[in-house]
Write an enzyme that holds these catalytic residues in place. Structure first.
Site, PDB file in Angstrom:
ATOM      1  N   GLU A 259       0.890  -1.177   0.000  1.00  0.00           N
ATOM      2  CA  GLU A 259       0.000   0.000   0.000  1.00  0.00           C
ATOM      3  C   GLU A 259       0.913   1.207   0.000  1.00  0.00           C
ATOM      4  OE1 GLU A 259      -3.128   0.109  -0.265  1.00  0.00           O
ATOM      5  OE2 GLU A 259      -3.956  -1.758   0.476  1.00  0.00           O
ATOM      6  N   CYS A 293      -2.261   9.298   2.358  1.00  0.00           N
ATOM      7  CA  CYS A 293      -1.946   8.707   1.058  1.00  0.00           C
ATOM      8  C   CYS A 293      -2.995   9.136   0.043  1.00  0.00           C
ATOM      9  CB  CYS A 293      -1.879   7.197   1.171  1.00  0.00           C
ATOM     10  SG  CYS A 293      -3.305   6.489   1.995  1.00  0.00           S
TER      11      CYS A 293
END
Ligand code: NAD
Length: 505
Positions: A259, A293
């Protein structure tokens, strides 16, 4: 007293915590409050020997834990979640103190773990496999999902609690033990969180399910990634880290769940609700001080409404209070470190040199701590702004304009990362074009309509494509990443028959 929460969570008396430590010394890492630049406390780091001990505990823990029936594992997850629920306020405050999130975002992060734990409890009775018809008479075929092993979980600084939650709650309900290596920017949050989980599991008789190692990347991180006893490494962080971790795990033919960084864009069409768009973009661009993110880093707005939308955003930015994340009314806290502030300044200087026009913000805030002004930069005519291809982990929003939706989608997809994306539009055709089932719309793992790029719920699978790493965590069927699949074929008759009609008499 800002550090009262350390006492409330029992960290001041924890054997790994060194109260009063002021700077990194061999074997100790100090955690700093990014809002003041002052040290909070030190933590003792692992070395090769203590890593080995902890890993063995995880391996032994796995061997016992996989034998616990999944619905019973679910009850242990419920107990872990109850422990976290009971300490939600303190854990949220500690997150704010250690990484600078505003209070409600710190609390929201803890809520995410509680939510995924609830999901995992339900899942404990739904780890379904399929059955399929056999082409052979008196044969049956079924798939079953089995526990995988101890799972190595590496987490980024910006979600120092919830990313563990996504991995640990799902991994544990699947029958895996969890070995967590947190970011050294947030070791206190990790220690407090893991202690709650470990204590809850041990109270119910399960040892070695939730373990923690803390150490330098070169010493502990690399050791863990290369360790064949960890069949899965789930790593969250920068693309730089993912390239390294992915390569090392692939070399030993292990499994990785990556990720990584994002470079997320919002497209705004001429018929969009601009008040809604301005709110959604502002939250996504400046929330968590641009350190998510999924932060909106690029705005791609139709040229006919660019002036109007930019004016709304500049006005909204002027009202944003930057400051102490634990103070009432603050919307933007500090960046994590001085190095992050320098990264912000470098990106702005590069944008200026490339012809970008700073519309608001553009400099650090003159105060102790690592505060910067949320910034909007308009790309020059022609939309060429190379710095906007990088993920700078700070609240900088680059603005581009477009004439046609195809052009906007191409601009949005024209970066290396592929995490989150959004469109604000009043048109069903544009929305569906953006989400096209042919795969010709957004190329990201997350696509939103009339919402900003941040703020996912746990129910859907979370993750991104391209340099974001391709991993999926959290809801939907992400749990499958934490198990191994076995296809079982059973002959319940007395004839020997082969598939594909092969004869072997
Ligand atoms: P980082 O890459 O510096 O560190 C992340 C983690 O990886 C830390 O625990 C670090 O110690 C570890 N690490 C680094 N090198 C390693 C190595 N060689 N071996 C083993 N471990 C190693 O990232 P960061 O600054 O903590 O976090 C910010 C980044 O994380 C941003 O790029 C952000 O987009 C990304 N992020 C992605 C997601 C997502 O779900 N896609 C979520 C949160 C953060």
């Amino acid at each position: 007293m800002r550090t009262g929460v350390l006492q409330r969570l029992g960290l001041d008396s924890h054997p790994r915590v060194v109260m009063g430590a002021r700077e990194n010394a061999p074997g100790v890492a100090v955690s700093f409050d990014p809002a003041t630049g002052q040290p909070l406390a030190g933590v003792r780091l692992d070395n090769a020997e203590s890593y080995e001990r902890t890993l063995r505990t995880s391996v032994e823990g796995f061997k016992a834990w996989r034998n616990v029936p999944a619905p019973v594992r679910g009850q242990v997850i419920r107990a872990v979640a109850d422990g976290i629920r009971a300490r939600k306020d303190d854990l949220g405050e500690l997150i704010s103190l250690e990484v600078g999130k505003i209070r409600s975002e710190g609390l929201g992060e803890v809520q995410e773990t509680i939510d995924i734990a609830d999901f995992a409890v339900g899942l404990s009775r739904q780890l379904y496999g399929l059955t399929m018809p056999s082409e052979r008479r008196d044969h049956a075929i079924r798939e079953q999902w089995l526990p995988l092993g101890p799972v190595g979980v590496i987490t980024a600084f910006n979600f120092p609690h919830a990313v563990w939650g996504w991995n640990a709650m799902l991994g544990a309900v699947c029958g895996d033990s969890i070995l967590w290596k947190p970011s050294l920017f947030a070791p206190l949050t990790a220690l407090a969180t893991n202690e709650i989980a470990r204590a809850a599991a041990e109270r119910l008789g399960h040892k070695g399910v939730f373990e923690l190692v803390m150490g330098l990347d070169a010493e502990i991180g690399e050791r863990m990634v290369a360790d064949r006893r960890l069949p899965l490494i789930s790593a969250t962080g920068s693309c730089r880290m993912g390239r390294r971790v992915g390569a090392v795990v692939a070399e030993r033919l292990g499994r990785s769940l990556l990720e990584l960084g994002g470079n997320n864009a919002v497209i705004v069409e001429p018929d969009a609700d601009l008040a809604l768009a301005a709110r959604g973009i502002t939250f996504s661009a400046v929330g968590t001080a641009g350190q998510r993110c999924t932060t909106t880093r690029r705005l791609i707005v139709h040229e006919s409404i660019a002036g109007d939308l930019i004016a709304r955003l500049v006005k909204a930015y002027a009202s944003i209070k930057v400051g102490d994340p634990l103070a009432e009314g603050t919307l933007v806290g500090p960046l994590i470190s001085e190095a992050a502030v320098q990264g912000y300044e470098r990106a702005i200087a590069a944008a200026r040199a490339q012809g970008g026009e700073v519309l608001t913000g553009g400099q650090r805030v003159n105060a102790p701590g690592h505060f910067v002004a949320p910034t909007i930069i308009r790309a020059p005519a022609g939309n060429i702004l190379p710095i906007a291809r990088d993920e700078t982990f700070a609240p900088i929003l680059y603005v581009f304009t477009f004439k046609t939706l195809d052009e906007a989608i191409a601009l949005q997809n024209g970066v290396d990362q592929g995490l989150s994306s959004a469109i604000f539009t009043g048109s069903m055709r544009s929305a569906e074009r953006f989400l096209s089932p042919h795969g010709t719309g957004s190329d990201c793992g997350l696509a939103y309509v009339n919402l900003g790029t941040s703020g996912a719920e746990i129910g859907g699978a979370f993750g991104g494509e391209k340099d974001t790493g391709g991993g999926r965590e959290s809801g939907s069927d992400s749990w499958k990443a934490y198990m191994r699949r076995q296809t079982c074929t059973i002959n319940f008759g007395s004839e020997f028959t082969l598939a594909q009609g092969i004869r072997f008499e």
